[in-house]
Design a protein around this motif. Structure first.
Motif, PDB file in Angstrom:
ATOM      1  N   ARG A  18       0.945  -1.185   0.429  1.00 20.32           N
ATOM      2  CA  ARG A  18      -0.207  -0.332   0.313  1.00 20.32           C
ATOM      3  C   ARG A  18       0.553   0.728   0.218  1.00 20.32           C
ATOM      4  N   GLU A  19       1.656   0.905   0.677  1.00 19.18           N
ATOM      5  CA  GLU A  19       3.281   2.772   0.688  1.00 19.18           C
ATOM      6  C   GLU A  19       3.123   3.152  -0.037  1.00 19.18           C
TER       7      GLU A  19
ATOM      8  N   LEU B 214      -6.634 -15.838  -1.064  1.00 15.80           N
ATOM      9  CA  LEU B 214      -7.442 -15.147   0.115  1.00 15.80           C
ATOM     10  C   LEU B 214      -8.146 -13.466  -1.017  1.00 15.80           C
ATOM     11  N   GLY B 215      -8.898 -13.361  -0.854  1.00 15.08           N
ATOM     12  CA  GLY B 215      -9.313 -12.617  -2.902  1.00 15.08           C
ATOM     13  C   GLY B 215      -8.975 -11.143  -2.016  1.00 15.08           C
ATOM     14  N   GLY B 216      -9.532 -10.219  -2.436  1.00 12.64           N
ATOM     15  CA  GLY B 216     -10.231  -8.843  -2.364  1.00 12.64           C
ATOM     16  C   GLY B 216      -7.951  -7.959  -2.969  1.00 12.64           C
ATOM     17  N   GLY B 217      -8.829  -6.883  -3.402  1.00 12.37           N
ATOM     18  CA  GLY B 217      -8.020  -6.153  -3.305  1.00 12.37           C
ATOM     19  C   GLY B 217      -6.890  -6.703  -5.164  1.00 12.37           C
ATOM     20  N   ILE B 218      -5.899  -6.449  -5.334  1.00 16.44           N
ATOM     21  CA  ILE B 218      -5.255  -7.276  -6.957  1.00 16.44           C
ATOM     22  C   ILE B 218      -4.179  -7.272  -5.910  1.00 16.44           C
TER      23      ILE B 218
ATOM     24  N   ASP C 274      -8.716   1.849  -1.423  1.00 17.74           N
ATOM     25  CA  ASP C 274      -7.691   0.470  -1.710  1.00 17.74           C
ATOM     26  C   ASP C 274      -8.802  -0.572  -2.110  1.00 17.74           C
ATOM     27  N   ASP C 275      -8.767  -1.491  -0.780  1.00 15.19           N
ATOM     28  CA  ASP C 275      -9.383  -2.753  -0.895  1.00 15.19           C
ATOM     29  C   ASP C 275     -10.873  -3.123   0.195  1.00 15.19           C
ATOM     30  N   LEU C 276     -12.094  -2.931  -0.810  1.00 15.31           N
ATOM     31  CA  LEU C 276     -13.150  -3.347   0.023  1.00 15.31           C
ATOM     32  C   LEU C 276     -12.962  -3.881   1.440  1.00 15.31           C
ATOM     33  N   MET C 277     -12.637  -3.305   2.297  1.00 12.83           N
ATOM     34  CA  MET C 277     -12.762  -3.932   4.328  1.00 12.83           C
ATOM     35  C   MET C 277     -13.897  -4.817   3.735  1.00 12.83           C
TER      36      MET C 277
ATOM     37  N   VAL D  47     -10.241  17.208  -0.915  1.00 13.14           N
ATOM     38  CA  VAL D  47      -9.653  16.688   0.173  1.00 13.14           C
ATOM     39  C   VAL D  47      -9.508  15.240   0.105  1.00 13.14           C
ATOM     40  N   TYR D  48      -8.457  14.653   0.470  1.00 15.81           N
ATOM     41  CA  TYR D  48      -8.194  12.936  -0.427  1.00 15.81           C
ATOM     42  C   TYR D  48      -8.196  12.241   0.734  1.00 15.81           C
ATOM     43  N   LEU D  49      -9.160  11.240   0.826  1.00 17.23           N
ATOM     44  CA  LEU D  49      -9.237  10.144   2.087  1.00 17.23           C
ATOM     45  C   LEU D  49      -8.550   8.656   1.979  1.00 17.23           C
ATOM     46  N   ASP D  50      -7.768   8.618   3.065  1.00 13.05           N
ATOM     47  CA  ASP D  50      -6.363   7.458   2.951  1.00 13.05           C
ATOM     48  C   ASP D  50      -7.892   6.232   3.444  1.00 13.05           C
ATOM     49  N   GLY D  51      -9.306   6.210   2.847  1.00 14.74           N
ATOM     50  CA  GLY D  51      -9.376   4.586   3.101  1.00 14.74           C
ATOM     51  C   GLY D  51     -11.177   4.853   4.262  1.00 14.74           C
ATOM     52  N   VAL D  52     -11.406   3.817   4.205  1.00 11.68           N
ATOM     53  CA  VAL D  52     -13.094   4.036   5.219  1.00 11.68           C
ATOM     54  C   VAL D  52     -12.569   4.284   6.715  1.00 11.68           C
TER      55      VAL D  52
END
Length: 418
Positions: free
Chosen positions: A21-22, A311-315, A128-131, A100-105
């Motif tokens: 993610r970084e 483990l699915g989710g994201g790429i 990013d991913d759907l948590m 304004v950009y927000l880093d994640g839910v």
């Protein structure tokens, strides 16, 4: 006058971040920062900031959610901080951001206050991913909770307690329910929401109750920079896997590969790279090589990347990383989830993967042909230029512009028009 963008982050961005993610955050900052006046504001979790005040704020947030009938996920409550709210409000008043950009839910609680301060100016939530989907997958597979980048901050005993079987399932079910509510709330508050995976975007669409809300959802996958063209292996063939077992998804893959080599006893060696925290039994023709100083040490000309994912989710960034270094990435359907590209010669069935491991030379031509097609696909759709253009276009949208609906599922080799 240049547009002003405020990035509200949950972590620092290392200047030389090369994975995870970084790395994606660094590319986002580079993409939008070159043409705007950019500032960053960091909100850390209670486990990082510490102190009794932070812990009390999280407890109050959880209790308020229960009392109001809108329960709060622990992953949101751990970022509740009145002091940070005041400091963020002061920065917004002084900086007057256009976006304004927000880093994640995890930062969803801050959105309503930001909206009051900036009016109709855009808020972009980068999920990013759907948590909630990830929590559902862990629940269904009865897999342990993984703290992710907070691993170093959360006390080990607390993680072990959360993973006690009688607690873990209840916790994941609670988090899934709460996160679904937070995700809907974030979409409502935002001008745009981004995800890295088309599969996650479709799952989010199933949670939303209107096409208007779904029009806010965009898929922007991390970029890939090609460093070496794909070539037919010239050296002695070997399989490689890269990834530390501190991450759950890597542990699952390593356990699978070790079981495969133990059961099938293939003649082709497997070399596992990365820092390991667990002890593994010796398996013939498997070597743990530890941390690799350079990707060139991993993706040699005779290497094929083993990328099975469970483990699915994201790429799966391993797939993009391998092909960017000219190394064919072989895995399963989950490994290629959300990329818009599927070929059975790379995304193998379990039986086909076993046959390939046992006798790679018989299937190598098909693998290389599919890898060449995948490399061309990635160059066209996951380049740094395409990534930067998508983010700049997103910043350029007016709040009044109606965004295009998300595309339906893509057939094999059909490009994603993002």
């Amino acid at each position: 006058m240049r547009k002003r963008v405020l990035m509200v982050m949950t972590r620092d961005i290392p200047p030389e971040a090369t994975n995870g993610r970084e790395r994606t955050l660094r590319f986002i900052r580079d993409a939008i920062g070159s043409e705007v006046e950019l500032r960053e504001f960091t909100i850390r979790s209670l486990f990082e900031s510490g102190g009794s005040a932070a812990k009390m704020a999280a407890l109050i947030r959880l209790m308020r959610g229960i009392v109001t009938g809108a329960p709060c996920a622990l992953q949101v409550a751990m970022f509740a901080d009145r002091r940070k709210e005041r400091k963020l409000a002061a920065m917004i008043a002084e900086f007057k951001p256009d976006v304004v950009y927000l880093d994640g839910v995890r930062l969803v609680d801050y959105a309503s206050g930001i909206r009051v301060l900036i009016g109709r100016r855009p808020i972009i939530f980068d999920f990013d991913d759907l948590m909630s989907r990830r929590a559902a997958m862990l629940y269904d597979a009865r897999l342990p909770v993984s703290p992710g980048y907070l691993t170093k901050s959360i006390p080990g005993p607390l993680v072990r307690l959360a993973n006690a079987s009688f607690i873990r399932q209840a916790f994941l079910r609670y988090e899934r329910y709460c996160l679904q509510g937070h995700e809907r709330q974030a979409v409502e508050a935002a001008h745009a929401v981004t995800l890295v995976s088309s599969d996650d975007a479709q799952a989010l669409g199933a949670l939303l109750d209107s096409r208007t809300a779904m029009r806010k959802v965009h898929v922007i996958a991390p970029p890939m920079t090609s460093t070496r063209p794909l070539a037919r292996p010239a050296d002695l063939l070997r399989f490689v896997f890269i990834g530390s077992d501190t991450q759950l998804q890597n542990r699952l893959s390593i356990d699978y590969l070790l079981g495969l080599w133990k059961r099938l006893a293939p003649r082709t060696p497997l070399v596992v790279y990365g820092r390991m925290v667990r002890e593994y039994d010796a398996v013939p023709n498997v070597r743990f090589a530890g941390f690799a100083p350079s990707h060139d040490d991993v993706y040699t000309s005779g290497s094929i990347a083993m990328c099975p994912a469970f483990l699915g989710g994201g790429i799966k960034s391993k797939v993009l990383e391998a092909i960017s270094h000219g190394c064919p990435p072989v895995g399963n359907a989950t490994a290629y989830e959300g990329l818009g590209f599927q070929d059975a010669s790379l995304a193998m069935s379990e039986a086909d993967l076993e046959r390939f491991v046992t006798d790679p030379s018989s299937h190598l031509d098909a693998v290389l042909d599919a890898a060449a097609e995948f490399a061309a696909y990635c160059e066209a759709h996951y380049s740094v230029t395409a990534f930067s253009t998508r983010w700049r276009n997103l910043l350029a949208l007016s709040p009044a512009i109606q965004m295009q609906p998300a595309a339906p599922p893509m057939p094999a080799h059909q490009p994603l028009h993002l």
